[in-house]
Motif scaffolding. Structure first.
Motif, PDB file in Angstrom:
ATOM      1  N   GLN A  80      57.709  58.901  20.366  1.00 15.45           N
ATOM      2  CA  GLN A  80      56.844  57.973  21.097  1.00 15.45           C
ATOM      3  C   GLN A  80      56.051  57.050  20.159  1.00 15.45           C
ATOM      4  OE1 GLN A  80      54.407  60.214  23.858  1.00 15.45           O
ATOM      5  NE2 GLN A  80      53.102  58.439  24.222  1.00 15.45           N
ATOM      6  N   VAL A  81      55.606  57.582  19.035  1.00 17.12           N
ATOM      7  CA  VAL A  81      54.802  56.754  18.129  1.00 17.12           C
ATOM      8  C   VAL A  81      55.610  56.233  16.939  1.00 17.12           C
ATOM      9  CG1 VAL A  81      52.687  57.982  18.773  1.00 17.12           C
ATOM     10  CG2 VAL A  81      53.918  58.651  16.710  1.00 17.12           C
ATOM     11  N   GLY A  82      56.931  56.455  16.968  1.00 16.55           N
ATOM     12  CA  GLY A  82      57.795  55.910  15.930  1.00 16.55           C
ATOM     13  C   GLY A  82      57.650  56.570  14.562  1.00 16.55           C
ATOM     14  N   LEU A  83      57.450  57.869  14.555  1.00 15.04           N
ATOM     15  CA  LEU A  83      57.282  58.564  13.268  1.00 15.04           C
ATOM     16  C   LEU A  83      58.388  59.569  12.975  1.00 15.04           C
ATOM     17  CD1 LEU A  83      53.455  59.446  13.144  1.00 15.04           C
ATOM     18  CD2 LEU A  83      54.657  57.824  11.691  1.00 15.04           C
ATOM     19  N   LYS A  84      59.389  59.601  13.836  1.00 14.05           N
ATOM     20  CA  LYS A  84      60.424  60.640  13.710  1.00 14.05           C
ATOM     21  C   LYS A  84      61.010  60.696  12.297  1.00 14.05           C
ATOM     22  CE  LYS A  84      62.748  63.847  15.927  1.00 14.05           C
ATOM     23  NZ  LYS A  84      62.667  64.756  14.782  1.00 14.05           N
ATOM     24  N   GLU A  85      61.309  59.524  11.742  1.00 14.99           N
ATOM     25  CA  GLU A  85      61.967  59.519  10.423  1.00 14.99           C
ATOM     26  C   GLU A  85      61.030  59.934   9.284  1.00 14.99           C
ATOM     27  OE1 GLU A  85      62.674  55.322   9.037  1.00 14.99           O
ATOM     28  OE2 GLU A  85      61.840  54.885  11.006  1.00 14.99           O
ATOM     29  N   HIS A  86      59.739  60.038   9.588  1.00 12.66           N
ATOM     30  CA  HIS A  86      58.774  60.396   8.535  1.00 12.66           C
ATOM     31  C   HIS A  86      58.269  61.824   8.647  1.00 12.66           C
ATOM     32  CE1 HIS A  86      58.610  56.166   7.503  1.00 12.66           C
ATOM     33  NE2 HIS A  86      58.340  55.872   8.756  1.00 12.66           N
ATOM     34  N   GLU A  87      58.825  62.594   9.571  1.00 14.56           N
ATOM     35  CA  GLU A  87      58.217  63.882   9.911  1.00 14.56           C
ATOM     36  C   GLU A  87      58.097  64.853   8.739  1.00 14.56           C
ATOM     37  OE1 GLU A  87      60.354  66.293  12.702  1.00 14.56           O
ATOM     38  OE2 GLU A  87      62.292  65.540  12.034  1.00 14.56           O
ATOM     39  N   ASN A  88      58.977  64.724   7.742  1.00 11.28           N
ATOM     40  CA  ASN A  88      58.917  65.670   6.627  1.00 11.28           C
ATOM     41  C   ASN A  88      58.157  65.153   5.410  1.00 11.28           C
ATOM     42  OD1 ASN A  88      60.336  67.748   7.967  1.00 11.28           O
ATOM     43  ND2 ASN A  88      62.232  66.598   7.651  1.00 11.28           N
ATOM     44  N   LYS A  89      57.554  63.971   5.568  1.00 11.11           N
ATOM     45  CA  LYS A  89      56.750  63.432   4.473  1.00 11.11           C
ATOM     46  C   LYS A  89      55.357  64.045   4.488  1.00 11.11           C
ATOM     47  CE  LYS A  89      58.977  58.943   4.083  1.00 11.11           C
ATOM     48  NZ  LYS A  89      58.832  57.511   4.356  1.00 11.11           N
ATOM     49  N   PHE A  90      54.633  63.841   3.403  1.00 12.32           N
ATOM     50  CA  PHE A  90      53.247  64.281   3.335  1.00 12.32           C
ATOM     51  C   PHE A  90      52.342  63.078   3.582  1.00 12.32           C
ATOM     52  CE2 PHE A  90      55.630  67.481   1.120  1.00 12.32           C
ATOM     53  CZ  PHE A  90      55.038  68.651   1.571  1.00 12.32           C
TER      54      PHE A  90
END
Ligand SMILES: Nc1ncnc2c1ncn2[C@@H]1O[C@H](COP(=O)(O)OP(=O)(O)OP(=O)(O)O)[C@@H](O)[C@H]1O
Ligand SMILES: [Mg+2]
Length: 252
Positions: free
Chosen positions: A132-142
């Motif tokens: 929903q907020v467009g963060l799926k591709e960043h989920e494993n980042k810190f």
């Protein structure tokens, strides 16, 4: 007829610094309604953040009473308050306070560690929020690997993970450029349309017009309120003008 979510009865908050008493909130009576998107505005130092802490039970009033869903939380023990907050309230603070050693996904899940939520359901919920907020591709980042807007969106997801009835957001777009800010605001509008209640502090007209009700705080007191009706994108400019006139009358 609107249902009351929070009600205050003549609340005061004073701070003592170097022997000097600073009365920050003064005999303030306020009702926050269920399913409203309430916006709190006022100049810097007028007591907005302090009020947010009092309304959410994060800090104690000096005098007066705060009722959350008809329950007087003024004299609640910290443990009881923590459970009320965990079950009913989500927070997005001024300044982003993500946990640096946890990934984005882990940060979002962190408020559920003590809740009895079904783990499989939780995985779906996090996925939905990230999407929903467009963060799926960043989920494993810190957090340190994200932009300010991405961090703020992470903080919003974290505040939503327990599906709180009520979300407090203090300047959620304060540190963001306009497109990142717009993204965050769209998320809030979606939350509101979903039937959750929001209380947001902002200095930004574009953010404020997302609300249906604006309360103006001046020197620890309510100095007026404006009913805007629910947000429609095509009415943005008109709403901003109405709000601007309201604020100008109050010396904003
Ligand atoms: N913990 C504290 N101890 C002492 N004084 C405090 C404390 N928190 C807030 N204050 C004082 O209370 C007043 C209101 O602060 P508050 O943070 O509520 O303002 P605000 O309206 O949120 O301002 P801003 O728009 O700049 O965020 C200020 O004068 C501040 O110095
Ligand atoms: Mg503040």
């Amino acid at each position: 007829m609107k249902t009351c979510m929070i009600k205050t009865n003549k609340i005061c908050k004073s701070f003592v610094t170097d022997g000097e008493v600073n009365n920050v909130i003064k005999n303030l009576d306020l009702e926050i309604y269920k399913e409203d998107f309430t916006v709190i505005m006022g100049s810097s130092g007028s007591g907005k953040s302090t009020l947010m802490y009092l309304l959410s039970g994060m800090d104690k009033v000096t005098s007066g009473d705060v009722y959350l869903k008809e329950r007087n939380i003024t004299h609640c023990k910290e443990k009881e308050l923590a459970s009320v907050r965990r079950n009913h309230i989500g927070f997005v603070f001024q300044g982003i306070n993500l946990i640096p050693d946890l990934t984005i996904r882990e940060n979002i899940i962190s408020p559920t560690y003590k809740s009895k939520i079904n783990r499989r359901l939780l995985i779906h919920k996090v996925d939905d929020l990230l999407e929903q907020v467009g963060l799926k591709e960043h989920e494993n980042k810190f957090p340190s690997q994200l932009s300010g807007g991405q961090m703020q969106r992470t903080a919003i997801c974290r505040s939503l993970i327990n599906e709180p009835e009520l979300i407090f957001a203090d300047e959620p777009t304060g540190a963001l450029n306009s497109s990142a800010g717009e993204n965050v605001l769209d998320t809030f509008t979606a939350i509101h349309e979903n039937g959750q209640s929001i209380v947001m502090v902002t200095h930004d007209l574009k953010a404020a017009v997302r609300g249906n009700r604006v309360i103006f705080i001046k020197d620890g007191r309510i100095d007026g309120e404006l009913e805007l009706g629910n947000f429609q994108k095509e009415e943005s400019e008109e709403r901003e003008k109405t709000l601007f006139d309201f604020l100008k009358e109050r010396g904003w």
